[in-house]
Structures are given as C-alpha cells and as structure tokens.
Design a protein around this motif. Structure first.
Motif, PDB file in Angstrom:
ATOM      1  N   PRO A  46       0.868  -1.259  -0.013  1.00  0.00           N
ATOM      2  CA  PRO A  46       0.116   0.070  -0.122  1.00  0.00           C
ATOM      3  C   PRO A  46       0.911   1.338   0.143  1.00  0.00           C
ATOM      4  O   PRO A  46       1.910   1.239   0.486  1.00  0.00           O
ATOM      5  CB  PRO A  46      -0.622  -0.295   1.333  1.00  0.00           C
ATOM      6  N   GLY A  47       0.443   2.240  -0.516  1.00  0.00           N
ATOM      7  CA  GLY A  47       0.988   3.656  -0.534  1.00  0.00           C
ATOM      8  C   GLY A  47       0.581   4.420  -1.497  1.00  0.00           C
ATOM      9  O   GLY A  47      -0.326   4.139  -2.477  1.00  0.00           O
ATOM     10  N   GLY A  48       0.951   5.653  -1.916  1.00  0.00           N
ATOM     11  CA  GLY A  48       0.722   6.516  -2.954  1.00  0.00           C
ATOM     12  C   GLY A  48       1.307   7.729  -2.895  1.00  0.00           C
ATOM     13  O   GLY A  48       2.351   8.120  -1.931  1.00  0.00           O
ATOM     14  N   ALA A  49       0.948   8.748  -3.537  1.00  0.00           N
ATOM     15  CA  ALA A  49       1.701  10.208  -3.717  1.00  0.00           C
ATOM     16  C   ALA A  49       0.909  10.899  -2.692  1.00  0.00           C
ATOM     17  O   ALA A  49      -0.155  10.817  -2.338  1.00  0.00           O
ATOM     18  CB  ALA A  49       1.262  10.727  -4.944  1.00  0.00           C
ATOM     19  N   GLU A  54       0.870  17.806   1.966  1.00  0.00           N
ATOM     20  CA  GLU A  54       0.640  16.547   2.670  1.00  0.00           C
ATOM     21  C   GLU A  54       2.184  16.292   3.488  1.00  0.00           C
ATOM     22  O   GLU A  54       3.068  16.093   2.716  1.00  0.00           O
ATOM     23  CB  GLU A  54      -0.087  15.690   2.276  1.00  0.00           C
ATOM     24  N   MET A  55       2.090  15.640   4.646  1.00  0.00           N
ATOM     25  CA  MET A  55       3.473  15.289   5.307  1.00  0.00           C
ATOM     26  C   MET A  55       3.369  13.791   5.226  1.00  0.00           C
ATOM     27  O   MET A  55       2.301  13.142   5.034  1.00  0.00           O
ATOM     28  CB  MET A  55       3.556  15.659   6.888  1.00  0.00           C
ATOM     29  N   VAL A  56       4.484  12.955   5.497  1.00  0.00           N
ATOM     30  CA  VAL A  56       4.568  11.774   5.385  1.00  0.00           C
ATOM     31  C   VAL A  56       3.515  10.957   5.983  1.00  0.00           C
ATOM     32  O   VAL A  56       2.836   9.968   5.624  1.00  0.00           O
ATOM     33  CB  VAL A  56       5.975  11.020   5.753  1.00  0.00           C
ATOM     34  N   LYS A  57       3.302  11.344   7.404  1.00  0.00           N
ATOM     35  CA  LYS A  57       2.334  10.639   8.260  1.00  0.00           C
ATOM     36  C   LYS A  57       0.902  10.747   7.472  1.00  0.00           C
ATOM     37  O   LYS A  57       0.417   9.675   7.609  1.00  0.00           O
ATOM     38  CB  LYS A  57       2.355  11.275   9.874  1.00  0.00           C
ATOM     39  N   GLY A  58       0.735  11.915   7.018  1.00  0.00           N
ATOM     40  CA  GLY A  58      -0.637  11.936   6.440  1.00  0.00           C
ATOM     41  C   GLY A  58      -0.747  11.157   5.177  1.00  0.00           C
ATOM     42  O   GLY A  58      -1.867  10.560   4.814  1.00  0.00           O
ATOM     43  N   ILE A  59       0.318  11.040   4.406  1.00  0.00           N
ATOM     44  CA  ILE A  59       0.319  10.025   3.210  1.00  0.00           C
ATOM     45  C   ILE A  59       0.133   8.781   3.750  1.00  0.00           C
ATOM     46  O   ILE A  59      -0.802   7.780   3.146  1.00  0.00           O
ATOM     47  CB  ILE A  59       1.507  10.107   2.520  1.00  0.00           C
ATOM     48  N   THR A  60       0.883   8.246   4.610  1.00  0.00           N
ATOM     49  CA  THR A  60       0.743   6.718   5.022  1.00  0.00           C
ATOM     50  C   THR A  60      -0.673   6.414   5.540  1.00  0.00           C
ATOM     51  O   THR A  60      -1.322   5.329   5.022  1.00  0.00           O
ATOM     52  CB  THR A  60       1.847   6.478   5.885  1.00  0.00           C
ATOM     53  N   GLU A  61      -1.324   7.334   6.447  1.00  0.00           N
ATOM     54  CA  GLU A  61      -2.373   6.986   6.977  1.00  0.00           C
ATOM     55  C   GLU A  61      -3.419   7.084   5.923  1.00  0.00           C
ATOM     56  O   GLU A  61      -4.404   6.378   6.119  1.00  0.00           O
ATOM     57  CB  GLU A  61      -2.752   7.904   8.145  1.00  0.00           C
ATOM     58  N   GLY A  62      -3.500   8.176   5.119  1.00  0.00           N
ATOM     59  CA  GLY A  62      -4.631   8.222   4.028  1.00  0.00           C
ATOM     60  C   GLY A  62      -4.495   7.063   3.015  1.00  0.00           C
ATOM     61  O   GLY A  62      -5.537   6.471   2.794  1.00  0.00           O
TER      62      GLY A  62
END
Length: 85
Positions: A46-49, A54-62
């Motif tokens: 899982p992952g994405g842009a 957006e910060m790294v924490k926001g990317i991962t959770e989202g």
C-alpha cells in the motif's frame, strides 16, 4: 486535471518533486500486508503520492485507509529517501 498537472503549469520545465510513501504494515504475527489491485495481476505494498502540503504521516495514514479501509494510529518511520536513485 490533478495537482501535478496544475503545478506543472507554473514551474514550466523545472523538475517537480513529488512526495510518495510506501507502507510496510504487519501484525503481531509478523504477517505483511500486500494488495492485489483489481486492474492488474501484480501484488503491491500500500502507498501513494502526497497531496499538496501533505506530510509523510498523512500520506501513510491516508493511503492505508484508501487502499484497505483500515485506520492506523501509530507507526514507525523506517527511512526516508530523496533525489534521483
């Protein structure tokens, strides 16, 4: 039109840097979560842009929520990479 296309209008030929996160998510039994998208036959993490600002924490959770409908509330940043590799 997406954020990257909008941004490219303003920066012309200069390089664009896009934040991307890949998530290694495991449980207490050390099982790793991998996804099989409906549009191809490959397996992926899982992952994405990132969205704008957006910060790294926001990317991962989202991305975890978007890909799996799971909510995560803690994690450990394993490493960060930047630049062409």
């Amino acid at each position: 039109m997406n954020n990257l296309e909008d941004l490219s209008k303003f920066v012309d030929h200069r390089p664009l840097f896009l934040g991307v996160a890949t998530v290694l998510l495991s449980d207490n039994e050390i099982r790793l979560l991998v996804l099989k998208p409906s549009d191809n036959e490959s397996w992926e993490l899982p992952g994405g842009a990132a969205g704008t600002g957006e910060m790294v924490k926001g990317i991962t959770e989202g991305e975890i929520f978007e890909d799996t409908n799971l909510e995560i509330d803690k994690g450990t940043l394993f490493d960060e990479f930047s630049g062409a590799k």
